[in-house]
Design a protein around this motif. Sequence first.
Motif, mmCIF file in Angstrom:
data_model
loop_
_atom_site.group_PDB
_atom_site.id
_atom_site.type_symbol
_atom_site.label_atom_id
_atom_site.label_comp_id
_atom_site.label_asym_id
_atom_site.label_seq_id
_atom_site.Cartn_x
_atom_site.Cartn_y
_atom_site.Cartn_z
ATOM 1 N N ARG A 3 0.829 -1.211 0.000
ATOM 2 C CA ARG A 3 0.000 0.000 0.000
ATOM 3 C C ARG A 3 0.860 1.257 0.000
ATOM 4 N NH1 ARG A 3 -4.316 -2.223 4.328
ATOM 5 N NH2 ARG A 3 -5.427 -3.573 2.879
ATOM 6 N N TYR A 4 1.978 1.205 0.716
ATOM 7 C CA TYR A 4 2.870 2.360 0.749
ATOM 8 C C TYR A 4 3.483 2.609 -0.623
ATOM 9 C CZ TYR A 4 2.418 1.902 5.779
ATOM 10 O OH TYR A 4 1.910 1.808 7.033
ATOM 11 N N LEU A 5 3.884 1.534 -1.301
ATOM 12 C CA LEU A 5 4.449 1.697 -2.643
ATOM 13 C C LEU A 5 3.413 2.254 -3.613
ATOM 14 C CD1 LEU A 5 6.578 -1.550 -3.002
ATOM 15 C CD2 LEU A 5 7.409 0.779 -2.769
ATOM 16 N N THR A 6 2.203 1.752 -3.526
ATOM 17 C CA THR A 6 1.148 2.244 -4.408
ATOM 18 C C THR A 6 0.836 3.708 -4.107
ATOM 19 O OG1 THR A 6 0.230 0.017 -4.489
ATOM 20 C CG2 THR A 6 -1.195 1.804 -5.204
ATOM 21 N N LEU A 7 0.734 4.042 -2.837
ATOM 22 C CA LEU A 7 0.456 5.423 -2.443
ATOM 23 C C LEU A 7 1.591 6.352 -2.865
ATOM 24 C CD1 LEU A 7 -1.520 7.290 -0.980
ATOM 25 C CD2 LEU A 7 -0.292 6.789 1.126
ATOM 26 N N LEU A 8 2.819 5.905 -2.694
ATOM 27 C CA LEU A 8 3.965 6.712 -3.109
ATOM 28 C C LEU A 8 3.975 6.896 -4.628
ATOM 29 C CD1 LEU A 8 6.574 8.160 -2.268
ATOM 30 C CD2 LEU A 8 7.752 5.979 -2.527
ATOM 31 N N ALA A 77 3.387 -0.666 -9.788
ATOM 32 C CA ALA A 77 3.516 -2.052 -10.238
ATOM 33 C C ALA A 77 4.229 -2.901 -9.195
ATOM 34 C CB ALA A 77 4.266 -2.102 -11.566
ATOM 35 N N LEU A 78 5.253 -2.348 -8.555
ATOM 36 C CA LEU A 78 5.932 -3.083 -7.480
ATOM 37 C C LEU A 78 4.992 -3.359 -6.315
ATOM 38 C CD1 LEU A 78 9.464 -1.444 -7.396
ATOM 39 C CD2 LEU A 78 8.891 -3.775 -8.050
ATOM 40 N N GLY A 79 4.153 -2.390 -5.986
ATOM 41 C CA GLY A 79 3.159 -2.605 -4.935
ATOM 42 C C GLY A 79 2.177 -3.691 -5.313
ATOM 43 N N TRP A 80 1.757 -3.711 -6.564
ATOM 44 C CA TRP A 80 0.828 -4.731 -7.040
ATOM 45 C C TRP A 80 1.475 -6.115 -7.016
ATOM 46 C CZ3 TRP A 80 0.675 -7.551 -11.784
ATOM 47 C CH2 TRP A 80 -0.519 -8.220 -12.000
ATOM 48 N N ILE A 81 2.737 -6.199 -7.455
ATOM 49 C CA ILE A 81 3.468 -7.468 -7.421
ATOM 50 C C ILE A 81 3.638 -7.937 -5.977
ATOM 51 C CG2 ILE A 81 5.733 -8.508 -7.861
ATOM 52 C CD1 ILE A 81 5.846 -6.763 -10.407
ATOM 53 N N GLY A 82 3.936 -7.008 -5.076
ATOM 54 C CA GLY A 82 4.057 -7.359 -3.661
ATOM 55 C C GLY A 82 2.762 -7.913 -3.095
ATOM 56 N N ARG A 83 1.648 -7.333 -3.485
ATOM 57 C CA ARG A 83 0.352 -7.819 -3.016
ATOM 58 C C ARG A 83 0.093 -9.236 -3.530
ATOM 59 N NH1 ARG A 83 -4.783 -7.134 -5.399
ATOM 60 N NH2 ARG A 83 -3.792 -5.677 -6.822
ATOM 61 N N ILE A 84 0.426 -9.495 -4.778
ATOM 62 C CA ILE A 84 0.249 -10.829 -5.360
ATOM 63 C C ILE A 84 1.139 -11.842 -4.634
ATOM 64 C CG2 ILE A 84 0.568 -12.219 -7.453
ATOM 65 C CD1 ILE A 84 -1.816 -10.384 -7.625
ATOM 66 N N LEU A 85 2.379 -11.455 -4.350
ATOM 67 C CA LEU A 85 3.285 -12.360 -3.645
ATOM 68 C C LEU A 85 2.800 -12.648 -2.226
ATOM 69 C CD1 LEU A 85 6.763 -11.081 -4.850
ATOM 70 C CD2 LEU A 85 5.587 -13.189 -5.499
ATOM 71 N N GLU A 86 2.233 -11.657 -1.560
ATOM 72 C CA GLU A 86 1.672 -11.890 -0.226
ATOM 73 C C GLU A 86 0.501 -12.865 -0.297
ATOM 74 O OE1 GLU A 86 0.603 -8.138 1.423
ATOM 75 O OE2 GLU A 86 2.653 -7.646 2.001
ATOM 76 N N GLN A 87 -0.344 -12.726 -1.300
ATOM 77 C CA GLN A 87 -1.469 -13.648 -1.453
ATOM 78 C C GLN A 87 -0.981 -15.061 -1.749
ATOM 79 O OE1 GLN A 87 -3.808 -11.793 -4.508
ATOM 80 N NE2 GLN A 87 -4.774 -10.346 -3.090
ATOM 81 N N LEU A 88 0.050 -15.188 -2.575
ATOM 82 C CA LEU A 88 0.619 -16.507 -2.844
ATOM 83 C C LEU A 88 1.222 -17.122 -1.590
ATOM 84 C CD1 LEU A 88 2.353 -16.034 -6.307
ATOM 85 C CD2 LEU A 88 0.471 -17.567 -5.760
#
Length: 111
Positions: A3-8, A77-88
Motif C-alpha cells: 500500500r505504501y508503494l502504491t500510495l507513493l 507495479a511493485l506494490g501490485w506485485i508485492g500484493r500478489i506475492l503476499e497472497q501466494l
Amino acid sequence: MNRYLTLLGVAIIVFSIAGGSIELSNSYNQYQSHFRVSGTPGTNPLTMLDEAQWQFARLVGGGIIMGGLISGSMLMALGWIGRILEQLRDALAEELREAPAATVQTSGLQS
C-alpha cells in the motif's frame, strides 16, 4: 508495504504532473509576453534565445511529467506485485498447514 508503494507511486504521479504543468505554464506565459511585446514598434524583436528557452522549457516540463509517470507507475507495479506475492505466500502457508493432516488421514487408511 504494498500500500505504501502504491500510495507513493500515486503521489509521485500527481506531483510530477502538477510540477510539469506549472513549469510549462510559466514558460509559456513568459514566451507569450515576449511574443506580444515584440509586435509593438520600437521594442526588441523575439530573439532565437527566447525561442530556445521556450523549447528547452517544453523539454524540461515534458521530462518532469514523463519521468514522474514512469517512476510512479513502476512503484505502483511493485506494490501490485508485492500484493500478489503476499497472497501466494498466504495460500501456500494454508496449503502446508492442511498437508500434514491429509497425510495422517491417508496413512491411517493404509493400515
